[in-house]
Motif scaffolding. Structure first.
Motif, PDB file in Angstrom:
ATOM      1  N   ASN A 246       8.453  37.977  61.879  1.00 26.87           N
ATOM      2  CA  ASN A 246       8.685  39.383  62.246  1.00 26.87           C
ATOM      3  C   ASN A 246       9.401  39.481  63.590  1.00 26.87           C
ATOM      4  O   ASN A 246      10.301  40.305  63.771  1.00 26.87           O
ATOM      5  N   LEU A 250      13.117  41.133  64.295  1.00 32.66           N
ATOM      6  CA  LEU A 250      13.333  42.191  65.277  1.00 32.66           C
ATOM      7  C   LEU A 250      14.308  41.786  66.378  1.00 32.66           C
ATOM      8  O   LEU A 250      15.202  42.542  66.734  1.00 32.66           O
ATOM      9  N   ALA A 252      16.054  38.669  66.698  1.00 30.01           N
ATOM     10  CA  ALA A 252      17.167  37.799  66.301  1.00 30.01           C
ATOM     11  C   ALA A 252      17.593  36.862  67.434  1.00 30.01           C
ATOM     12  O   ALA A 252      18.765  36.823  67.803  1.00 30.01           O
ATOM     13  N   PRO A 285      21.068  35.103  59.296  1.00 27.15           N
ATOM     14  CA  PRO A 285      21.232  33.700  58.882  1.00 27.15           C
ATOM     15  C   PRO A 285      20.232  32.815  59.615  1.00 27.15           C
ATOM     16  O   PRO A 285      20.495  32.341  60.720  1.00 27.15           O
TER      17      PRO A 285
ATOM     18  N   LEU B 133      13.805  51.634  71.146  1.00 28.58           N
ATOM     19  CA  LEU B 133      13.819  51.185  69.755  1.00 28.58           C
ATOM     20  C   LEU B 133      14.155  52.392  68.904  1.00 28.58           C
ATOM     21  O   LEU B 133      13.543  53.452  69.057  1.00 28.58           O
ATOM     22  N   ILE B 145      17.915  48.126  68.527  1.00 26.86           N
ATOM     23  CA  ILE B 145      17.348  48.016  69.873  1.00 26.86           C
ATOM     24  C   ILE B 145      18.465  48.254  70.883  1.00 26.86           C
ATOM     25  O   ILE B 145      19.507  47.606  70.804  1.00 26.86           O
ATOM     26  N   HIS B 152      21.348  45.585  71.450  1.00 25.22           N
ATOM     27  CA  HIS B 152      20.960  44.168  71.407  1.00 25.22           C
ATOM     28  C   HIS B 152      21.276  43.668  69.999  1.00 25.22           C
ATOM     29  O   HIS B 152      20.618  44.055  69.041  1.00 25.22           O
ATOM     30  N   HIS B 153      22.315  42.836  69.888  1.00 25.09           N
ATOM     31  CA  HIS B 153      22.764  42.401  68.561  1.00 25.09           C
ATOM     32  C   HIS B 153      21.979  41.216  68.018  1.00 25.09           C
ATOM     33  O   HIS B 153      21.533  41.222  66.883  1.00 25.09           O
ATOM     34  N   GLY B 154      21.861  40.167  68.826  1.00 32.46           N
ATOM     35  CA  GLY B 154      21.182  38.962  68.355  1.00 32.46           C
ATOM     36  C   GLY B 154      21.968  38.215  67.297  1.00 32.46           C
ATOM     37  O   GLY B 154      23.107  38.579  66.971  1.00 32.46           O
ATOM     38  N   VAL B 155      21.337  37.168  66.768  1.00 38.46           N
ATOM     39  CA  VAL B 155      21.960  36.298  65.765  1.00 38.46           C
ATOM     40  C   VAL B 155      22.377  37.129  64.543  1.00 38.46           C
ATOM     41  O   VAL B 155      21.598  37.922  64.024  1.00 38.46           O
ATOM     42  N   GLY B 156      23.620  36.950  64.109  1.00 38.68           N
ATOM     43  CA  GLY B 156      24.107  37.687  62.942  1.00 38.68           C
ATOM     44  C   GLY B 156      24.230  39.179  63.211  1.00 38.68           C
ATOM     45  O   GLY B 156      24.383  39.962  62.281  1.00 38.68           O
ATOM     46  N   SER B 158      22.066  41.286  63.850  1.00 41.57           N
ATOM     47  CA  SER B 158      21.157  41.949  62.915  1.00 41.57           C
ATOM     48  C   SER B 158      19.784  42.223  63.506  1.00 41.57           C
ATOM     49  O   SER B 158      18.815  42.391  62.772  1.00 41.57           O
ATOM     50  N   ALA B 159      19.690  42.271  64.828  1.00 40.36           N
ATOM     51  CA  ALA B 159      18.391  42.540  65.449  1.00 40.36           C
ATOM     52  C   ALA B 159      17.918  43.957  65.109  1.00 40.36           C
ATOM     53  O   ALA B 159      18.713  44.797  64.709  1.00 40.36           O
ATOM     54  N   GLY B 160      16.634  44.193  65.276  1.00 40.39           N
ATOM     55  CA  GLY B 160      16.087  45.537  65.148  1.00 40.39           C
ATOM     56  C   GLY B 160      15.679  45.954  63.749  1.00 40.39           C
ATOM     57  O   GLY B 160      15.316  47.097  63.520  1.00 40.39           O
ATOM     58  N   GLU B 161      15.688  45.014  62.805  1.00 37.53           N
ATOM     59  CA  GLU B 161      15.425  45.389  61.406  1.00 37.53           C
ATOM     60  C   GLU B 161      13.932  45.568  61.145  1.00 37.53           C
ATOM     61  O   GLU B 161      13.309  44.842  60.349  1.00 37.53           O
ATOM     62  N   VAL B 162      13.348  46.567  61.774  1.00 40.11           N
ATOM     63  CA  VAL B 162      11.918  46.817  61.670  1.00 40.11           C
ATOM     64  C   VAL B 162      11.483  47.072  60.217  1.00 40.11           C
ATOM     65  O   VAL B 162      10.363  46.760  59.833  1.00 40.11           O
ATOM     66  N   HIS B 164      12.293  45.463  57.721  1.00 42.92           N
ATOM     67  CA  HIS B 164      12.076  44.205  57.007  1.00 42.92           C
ATOM     68  C   HIS B 164      11.133  43.261  57.743  1.00 42.92           C
ATOM     69  O   HIS B 164      11.132  42.058  57.507  1.00 42.92           O
ATOM     70  N   THR B 165      10.330  43.816  58.637  1.00 38.24           N
ATOM     71  CA  THR B 165       9.197  43.048  59.143  1.00 38.24           C
ATOM     72  C   THR B 165       8.075  43.196  58.114  1.00 38.24           C
ATOM     73  O   THR B 165       7.961  44.230  57.438  1.00 38.24           O
ATOM     74  N   CYS B 176      15.095  42.803  49.660  1.00 45.61           N
ATOM     75  CA  CYS B 176      15.631  41.774  50.556  1.00 45.61           C
ATOM     76  C   CYS B 176      15.170  40.381  50.141  1.00 45.61           C
ATOM     77  O   CYS B 176      15.687  39.384  50.628  1.00 45.61           O
TER      78      CYS B 176
END
Lengths: 321, 321
Positions: A246, A250, A252, A285, B133, B145, B152-156, B158-162, B164-165, B176
């Motif tokens: 999780n 969030l 990444a 990924p 958030l 985020i 805040h992007h992060g890897v891919g 794709s950050a912030g995908e609450v 899909h937690t 997913c």
């Protein structure tokens, strides 16, 4: 002119680690003191200060800043220790003021998980990554988020508490007051407790046998193909993969660095954990997220404290020029 | 000399919102076009480009940068739409290149949730907070985020995908690919589905009755004190409080801004949600985290796209000077 150094102080429940480094990052001195809890905070810090003075004298160096890592809860803004679990007498103790008065240099305090995370990011397994999640699995479960070299503090300076995210709604009551936190299942204490509960329910172990069980003995039993231990371990991995998964979904981060006593299980922990996290994280990924064991062991805290001091020096320079 | 402006393009499944603003933030023109999906991406973007040209001509302004928000998945680095659910024909479509070729100005792409979050942060309910958030609860559940004004992007990216937690391990299979995501319980579609399932199991509703159920009708039924709807709603709140609570425990943002169709329930959603989150979040002073409804409605995306453009202008200047 004397060479300029920064000092790192890592305060733990049983030991205090001290180190001096030049501004270029060369370690010039290090010491460990026992945390003689019964002396109380004033006398312990007096010993710490005297040790640092001796180290400065021995190396002929000049102090420019101090970083301190201390078990939470702490008040970063005001520089206070707020009665940490392992240091119950340190009630609202003015840690920063006490040290600053003695050395008259910028002094920065952060909690031990944040300091350890900084240490791993700059000196350890986290080197070279942009953003990093640090998780420490020992008695409890702590965590920290490093973004581009800085601790992400957030409200109350308490971000990154992955151990207190809920992974099992309506689960066991946690010491923090809510139910089903990751810590209630996967901390060292919880792993041992679950093993004890399972054994007590299933056969005629004596209280003495049960009392000897720790997370470490569970790990040893898994290595010897003990079925009960394997079940406990599988469940530990499953819920760690929910909580850490999780956090990855969030935040990444490029890396998750796992420290603390339980991480000493090494690949026995990491291999199945990577596999389960791979199933739980679908929005990014996951092969681009490195999940690694912390590499500094008990050195991470003092390394991070040195970085705190170094960042204070940098900030000072930015404000002057 | 013509006044300089930036353009924002918010591409949605049914509508495309366009706007021009001066560099000082004054809105000089805005338009909405239908997303005539059957035309395909090239002709739709041709219409978008022509509309922007007309707006520039009408206002006598000069374009300096363009920001685009588009439903994910997208490739931010390469500026591609990767067949978003609502725009299935946009397969690896070079959105940025197409627009950039036409206008010859810096063009930045981000996903619709990130754009909406930026919009709320700079123009809406998120103004004045440090970190935020953003959660959008509509057909699905998206999130983003914002840290000190930046996504805040992060890897891919794709950050912030609450959404899909995982909030219910071993729960229902999500689109997913994993089980028990927040989206499987609390999205608009899931709220309606759970209501349908409960009613189908409990009494003799016709298929027609059941087909009419949406998240909106569930909310209406809650307002009319319908017991079944209240049960569905309570469960929705409970799991939203786990997912959003976990995100707060990890990120410790100053504000959580909730948008999307389901957020139109207003205090019927927010009041119990704040209460449940208060129970779940124990590691930080939760009273310092504002949990608010998004305030821009369908305008958030285009506002965010304008900010993306503005940030591109700023970056350009930083690189030149």
């Amino acid at each position: 002119m004397n060479k300029q150094v920064v000092a790192g102080i890592d305060i733990g429940g049983t030991k205090i680690a001290l180190a001096l480094e030049t501004l270029a990052g060369e370690r010039v001195a290090a010491r460990r003191l026992p945390t003689t809890v019964e002396l109380g905070p004033e006398r312990i810090l007096e010993n710490v200060a005297r040790s640092i003075e001796e180290m400065l004298a021995e190396t002929g160096t000049k102090l420019t800043a101090i970083g301190i890592g201390c078990p939470g809860p702490i008040d970063i803004e005001r520089g206070l220790a707020l009665s940490p679990t392992n240091l119950p007498e340190w009630i609202d103790f003015p840690l920063v003021e006490t040290i600053k008065k003695r050395f008259c240099v910028p002094t920065v305090l952060d909690n031990d998980a944040n300091a350890a995370a900084l240490g791993e990011y700059f000196y350890g397994a986290g080197r070279g990554f942009r953003d990093m999640l640090y998780v420490t699995i020992s008695t409890g479960i702590g965590g920290a988020i490093i973004c581009e070299g800085n601790i992400h503090h957030g409200v109350g300076a308490s971000a990154g508490e992955v151990g207190h995210t809920i992974v099992k709604p309506d689960g066991r009551l946690c010491l923090c007051g809510t139910k089903g936190c990751l810590e209630t299942i996967a901390s060292g204490l919880s792993i041992a407790r679950r093993m004890r509960e399972t054994l007590a329910a299933s056969n005629g172990k004596t209280t003495e046998d049960l009392d000897r069980i720790t997370a470490e003995t569970v790990v040893e039993a898994v290595k010897k193909a003990d079925e009960t231990a394997q079940k406990i371990w599988d469940e530990t991995i499953k819920f760690l993969a929910v909580g850490i998964g999780n956090a990855i979904t969030l935040i990444a981060p490029e890396a998750v660095i796992i420290g603390g006593g339980v991480s000493e299980a090494g690949e026995l922990l990491l291999k199945p954990l990577r596999c389960e996290i791979g199933k739980n994280v679908t929005m990014l990924p996951i092969e681009k997220v490195e999940i690694l064991k912390a590499s500094l062991g008990s050195e991470s805290g003092v390394c991070g404290a040195l970085i705190l001091a170094r960042q204070a020096v940098k900030k000072m320079h930015e404000n002057v020029y």
